[in-house]
Design an enzyme around this catalytic site. Structure first.
Site, PDB file in Angstrom:
ATOM      1  N   GLY A   1     -19.384  -2.283  28.487  1.00  0.00           N
ATOM      2  CA  GLY A   1     -19.712  -3.428  29.329  1.00  0.00           C
ATOM      3  C   GLY A   1     -20.989  -3.176  30.088  1.00  0.00           C
ATOM      4  N   GLY A   2     -21.236  -3.966  31.105  1.00  0.00           N
ATOM      5  CA  GLY A   2     -22.466  -3.830  31.862  1.00  0.00           C
ATOM      6  C   GLY A   2     -22.428  -2.704  32.893  1.00  0.00           C
TER       7      GLY A   2
ATOM      8  N   GLU B   1      -2.478  -0.563   8.706  1.00  0.00           N
ATOM      9  CA  GLU B   1      -3.209  -0.438   9.967  1.00  0.00           C
ATOM     10  C   GLU B   1      -4.669   0.039   9.833  1.00  0.00           C
ATOM     11  OE1 GLU B   1      -2.266  -0.802  13.414  1.00  0.00           O
ATOM     12  OE2 GLU B   1      -4.362  -0.320  13.687  1.00  0.00           O
TER      13      GLU B   1
ATOM     14  N   GLN C   1       5.296  -2.741  10.593  1.00  0.00           N
ATOM     15  CA  GLN C   1       4.954  -2.853  12.010  1.00  0.00           C
ATOM     16  C   GLN C   1       4.411  -4.213  12.463  1.00  0.00           C
ATOM     17  OE1 GLN C   1       2.028  -0.880  15.374  1.00  0.00           O
ATOM     18  NE2 GLN C   1       2.249   0.226  13.493  1.00  0.00           N
ATOM     19  N   SER C   2       3.473  -4.766  11.693  1.00  0.00           N
ATOM     20  CA  SER C   2       2.757  -5.945  12.219  1.00  0.00           C
ATOM     21  C   SER C   2       3.710  -7.111  12.496  1.00  0.00           C
ATOM     22  CB  SER C   2       1.667  -6.382  11.236  1.00  0.00           C
ATOM     23  OG  SER C   2       2.254  -6.805  10.016  1.00  0.00           O
TER      24      SER C   2
ATOM     25  N   LYS D   1      16.440 -12.319  -4.155  1.00  0.00           N
ATOM     26  CA  LYS D   1      16.106 -12.561  -5.566  1.00  0.00           C
ATOM     27  C   LYS D   1      17.363 -12.905  -6.371  1.00  0.00           C
ATOM     28  CE  LYS D   1      11.783 -10.052  -5.733  1.00  0.00           C
ATOM     29  NZ  LYS D   1      11.134  -8.768  -5.982  1.00  0.00           N
TER      30      LYS D   1
ATOM     31  N   ARG E   1      16.709  -6.203   2.750  1.00  0.00           N
ATOM     32  CA  ARG E   1      17.215  -5.940   1.397  1.00  0.00           C
ATOM     33  C   ARG E   1      18.519  -5.138   1.462  1.00  0.00           C
ATOM     34  NH1 ARG E   1      12.777  -3.900  -2.729  1.00  0.00           N
ATOM     35  NH2 ARG E   1      11.766  -3.660  -0.719  1.00  0.00           N
TER      36      ARG E   1
ATOM     37  N   LEU F   1      20.431  -9.318   2.765  1.00  0.00           N
ATOM     38  CA  LEU F   1      20.400 -10.457   1.846  1.00  0.00           C
ATOM     39  C   LEU F   1      19.415 -10.188   0.720  1.00  0.00           C
ATOM     40  CD1 LEU F   1      21.440 -13.432   1.522  1.00  0.00           C
ATOM     41  CD2 LEU F   1      19.339 -14.144   2.660  1.00  0.00           C
TER      42      LEU F   1
ATOM     43  N   ASP G   1      -2.020  -3.544  13.335  1.00  0.00           N
ATOM     44  CA  ASP G   1      -0.627  -3.972  13.166  1.00  0.00           C
ATOM     45  C   ASP G   1      -0.099  -4.692  14.411  1.00  0.00           C
ATOM     46  OD1 ASP G   1      -0.241  -3.157  10.588  1.00  0.00           O
ATOM     47  OD2 ASP G   1       0.523  -1.185  11.110  1.00  0.00           O
TER      48      ASP G   1
HETATM   49  N1  COA Z   1      15.529  -9.158  -1.234  1.00  0.00           N
HETATM   50  C1  COA Z   1      14.889  -8.964  -2.405  1.00  0.00           C
HETATM   51  N2  COA Z   1      13.625  -8.566  -2.527  1.00  0.00           N
HETATM   52  C2  COA Z   1      12.971  -8.341  -1.384  1.00  0.00           C
HETATM   53  C3  COA Z   1      13.540  -8.509  -0.107  1.00  0.00           C
HETATM   54  C4  COA Z   1      14.890  -8.948  -0.071  1.00  0.00           C
HETATM   55  N3  COA Z   1      15.522  -9.136   1.084  1.00  0.00           N
HETATM   56  N4  COA Z   1      12.613  -8.191   0.821  1.00  0.00           N
HETATM   57  C5  COA Z   1      11.515  -7.825   0.170  1.00  0.00           C
HETATM   58  N5  COA Z   1      11.696  -7.928  -1.161  1.00  0.00           N
HETATM   59  C6  COA Z   1      10.745  -7.637  -2.221  1.00  0.00           C
HETATM   60  C7  COA Z   1       9.541  -8.540  -2.169  1.00  0.00           C
HETATM   61  O1  COA Z   1       9.853  -9.795  -2.711  1.00  0.00           O
HETATM   62  C8  COA Z   1       8.567  -7.763  -3.027  1.00  0.00           C
HETATM   63  O2  COA Z   1       8.849  -7.981  -4.399  1.00  0.00           O
HETATM   64  P1  COA Z   1       7.727  -8.358  -5.488  1.00  0.00           P
HETATM   65  O3  COA Z   1       6.673  -7.315  -5.381  1.00  0.00           O
HETATM   66  O4  COA Z   1       8.497  -8.305  -6.767  1.00  0.00           O
HETATM   67  O5  COA Z   1       7.210  -9.702  -5.174  1.00  0.00           O
HETATM   68  C9  COA Z   1       8.951  -6.324  -2.732  1.00  0.00           C
HETATM   69  O6  COA Z   1      10.181  -6.364  -2.036  1.00  0.00           O
HETATM   70  C10 COA Z   1       7.980  -5.506  -1.924  1.00  0.00           C
HETATM   71  O7  COA Z   1       7.327  -6.254  -0.913  1.00  0.00           O
HETATM   72  P2  COA Z   1       5.872  -5.835  -0.444  1.00  0.00           P
HETATM   73  O8  COA Z   1       5.508  -6.683   0.701  1.00  0.00           O
HETATM   74  O9  COA Z   1       4.949  -5.858  -1.619  1.00  0.00           O
HETATM   75  O10 COA Z   1       6.110  -4.344   0.059  1.00  0.00           O
HETATM   76  P3  COA Z   1       5.229  -3.035  -0.170  1.00  0.00           P
HETATM   77  O11 COA Z   1       6.024  -1.936   0.439  1.00  0.00           O
HETATM   78  O12 COA Z   1       4.829  -2.839  -1.589  1.00  0.00           O
HETATM   79  O13 COA Z   1       3.897  -3.292   0.665  1.00  0.00           O
HETATM   80  C11 COA Z   1       2.649  -3.774   2.664  1.00  0.00           C
HETATM   81  C12 COA Z   1       3.898  -3.131   2.054  1.00  0.00           C
HETATM   82  C13 COA Z   1       2.771  -3.703   4.171  1.00  0.00           C
HETATM   83  C14 COA Z   1       1.395  -3.039   2.207  1.00  0.00           C
HETATM   84  C15 COA Z   1       2.566  -5.245   2.224  1.00  0.00           C
HETATM   85  O14 COA Z   1       3.767  -5.897   2.528  1.00  0.00           O
HETATM   86  C16 COA Z   1       1.430  -6.027   2.858  1.00  0.00           C
HETATM   87  O15 COA Z   1       0.267  -5.885   2.498  1.00  0.00           O
HETATM   88  N6  COA Z   1       1.744  -6.894   3.818  1.00  0.00           N
HETATM   89  C17 COA Z   1       0.790  -7.744   4.468  1.00  0.00           C
HETATM   90  C18 COA Z   1      -0.070  -7.010   5.439  1.00  0.00           C
HETATM   91  C19 COA Z   1       0.727  -6.259   6.476  1.00  0.00           C
HETATM   92  O16 COA Z   1       1.529  -6.817   7.197  1.00  0.00           O
HETATM   93  N7  COA Z   1       0.413  -4.978   6.596  1.00  0.00           N
HETATM   94  C20 COA Z   1       0.853  -4.173   7.694  1.00  0.00           C
HETATM   95  C21 COA Z   1       2.185  -3.677   7.594  1.00  0.00           C
HETATM   96  S1  COA Z   1       2.526  -2.863   9.088  1.00  0.00           S
END
Ligand code: COA
Length: 424
Positions: free
Chosen positions: A246-247, A138, A16-17, A74, A37, A71, A167
């Site tokens: 507020g006030g 969030e 979301q964010s 990796k 991905r 895309l 977010d």
């Molecule tokens: N091709 C290949 N790999 C991809 C990719 C792509 N197009 N897009 C994402 N990935 C991989 C990432 O490189 C990552 O791999 P790694 O762990 O080996 O480095 C993996 O997908 C997962 O990414 P990640 O961001 O860790 O996802 P998650 O689902 O585990 O965590 C969050 C989700 C939101 C908790 C985390 O991204 C986060 O803390 N983000 C920052 C704060 C944030 O925005 N939070 C609010 C979200 S609304």
């Protein structure tokens, strides 16, 4: 002409964010290329699914006006494509878990090597410090940013709010950071990193609560209901129920029908300037000259009694009648609107804040349009892209791949299954 026409955004965001930020930029005219991905895409596409097989509302409502390329960043060929995208775009936006971009091989140093004008904009849960490696969603941000400790009623636990301030709120902060960096880059020719930590964004939105934290040193917070109720203050800003913050004291009060309708309530503000009119409306003209209510300061210890009497009056009216009676008198009130009422609101539909969007998998759905209105850059909300819908278009039109190069990329598996006809 749209305000951000010509700006190319490499949108590496998910959930979301980040997507709320890039959606705003798309609405202002930027070309937003969402990198997903292969075969999977943004996780929200398949979360909280309501129409089997179709992209969820979670995804569609956060990703309007974007293009999608599948895309694998990796895969070696995928990395080459990503490098070309970084060369071509002005801004890269990401909200991966901390370190994910580095692990892909795209450190800030590497990105600058590829494109020194690149603006790299990131959302993270926390800024630099002991929590910088944490994954954050969030409600974690709402809790760590001071919102939860100051939301709810004094005798209850901390509460999170329905507004997605962690977010979507951080997405807004990030969008401002990006536009500001673009403005600076137009003068210096240099890119920069833009970081919007969710905790910091929530703290920014809780500014008045930190104001109150410091005011505590000077004595009790007299505009809080608990002051009138004789409850002592602790050493931190307390939960204040529906007190106005507020006030000008305000509360949520019951209206006609509250027994059956959970949203038959109004917000009512006893603004000092209209005190006399309030007294007349509720049928207490004597309060205008009563000594204990003579000044706003004198009324503070009596707020519970005052609002109880106002509620006796609001309970005889619907929330809309309260609005109709009080508005001409400049008494600030507001109906508690349900999500259903908001979605059906004709005025909001006219201004484009509530829109209907056509989607090939879902049919028509209702969404929230752009809440910021630019007179010279009108917004037309278009549907979110299907996964990889623009893969071939982006490779050929944006990156200039010819047929042979395109075939090589498709064969490498870097972009997932593309529509063969489109590729040819
Ligand atoms: N091709 C290949 N790999 C991809 C990719 C792509 N197009 N897009 C994402 N990935 C991989 C990432 O490189 C990552 O791999 P790694 O762990 O080996 O480095 C993996 O997908 C997962 O990414 P990640 O961001 O860790 O996802 P998650 O689902 O585990 O965590 C969050 C989700 C939101 C908790 C985390 O991204 C986060 O803390 N983000 C920052 C704060 C944030 O925005 N939070 C609010 C979200 S609304």
């Amino acid at each position: 002409m749209k305000a951000l026409e010509g700006v190319k955004i490499l949108d590496f965001t998910h959930v979301q964010s980040g997507p709320t930020c890039t959606q705003l930029l798309a609405w202002f005219g930027a070309d937003v290329i969402k990198v997903e991905r292969p075969g999977v895409g943004d996780a929200t596409r398949k979360q909280l699914v309501d129409v089997p097989g179709a992209d969820s509302l979670y995804f569609t409502m956060l990703n309007h006006n974007k293009r999608s390329i599948e895309l694998n960043s990796k895969n070696e060929t995928g990395k080459e494509v990503l490098t070309r995208l970084i060369e071509t775009c002005d801004v890269m936006v990401e909200n991966f878990a901390p370190g994910a971009l580095d692990r892909m091989g795209f450190t800030w140093e590497r990105i600058q090597e590829i494109n020194p004008k690149m603006i790299l904009a990131s959302v993270k849960g926390f800024g630099p410090g002991k929590y910088e490696d944490c994954k954050v969603y969030e409600n974690v941000a709402q809790c760590a940013g001071g919102a939860a400790s100051t939301t709810g009623f004094l005798d209850g636990p901390p509460l999170v709010t329905g507004a997605q301030i962690g977010d979507s709120g951080t997405g807004l902060h990030l969008a401002l950071g990006i536009v500001t960096a673009l403005y600076q880059a137009a003068k210096t020719g240099k890119g920069q990193k833009v970081l919007a930590p969710m905790q910091d964004g929530v703290i920014n939105l809780c500014r008045v609560k930190l104001r109150d934290q410091q005011r505590l040193k000077a004595g009790p917070l007299k505009e809080y209901s608990q002051y009138g109720e004789g409850i002592e203050f602790g050493d931190a800003t307390p939960r204040a129920g529906n007190d106005s913050g507020g006030g000008q004291p305000g509360r949520i009060l019951k209206c006609k029908g509250w027994h059956d309708d959970p949203n038959a309530y109004t917000y009512f503000i006893t603004q000092a300037a209209v005190w006399d009119k309030i007294c007349d409306v509720i049928g207490e003209p004597g309060w205008k000259t009563a000594e204990e209510f003579a000044t706003p300061e004198k009324r503070l210890p009596h707020l519970d009694a005052i609002f109880a009497r106002i509620e006796d009056w609001t309970m005889t009216k619907s929330k809309y009648e309260v609005m109709e009676i009080c508005n001409p008198l400049n008494i600030p009130v507001g109906p508690i609107l349900s999500t259903k009422e908001i979605m059906e609101d004709e005025g909001l539909r006219k201004t484009g804040t509530i829109v209907e969007v056509e989607h090939p998998e879902r049919g028509t759905y209702v969404s929230v349009g752009c809440p910021i209105k630019l007179s010279e850059s009108p917004v037309e909300v278009t549907r979110s892209p299907l996964l990889g819908e623009h893969t071939v278009e982006i490779l050929s039109e944006v990156l200039g791949y010819d047929g042979e190069e395109l075939a090589k990329v498709v064969e490498s598996g870097a972009v997932g299954d593309v529509n063969k006809a489109a590729a040819e």
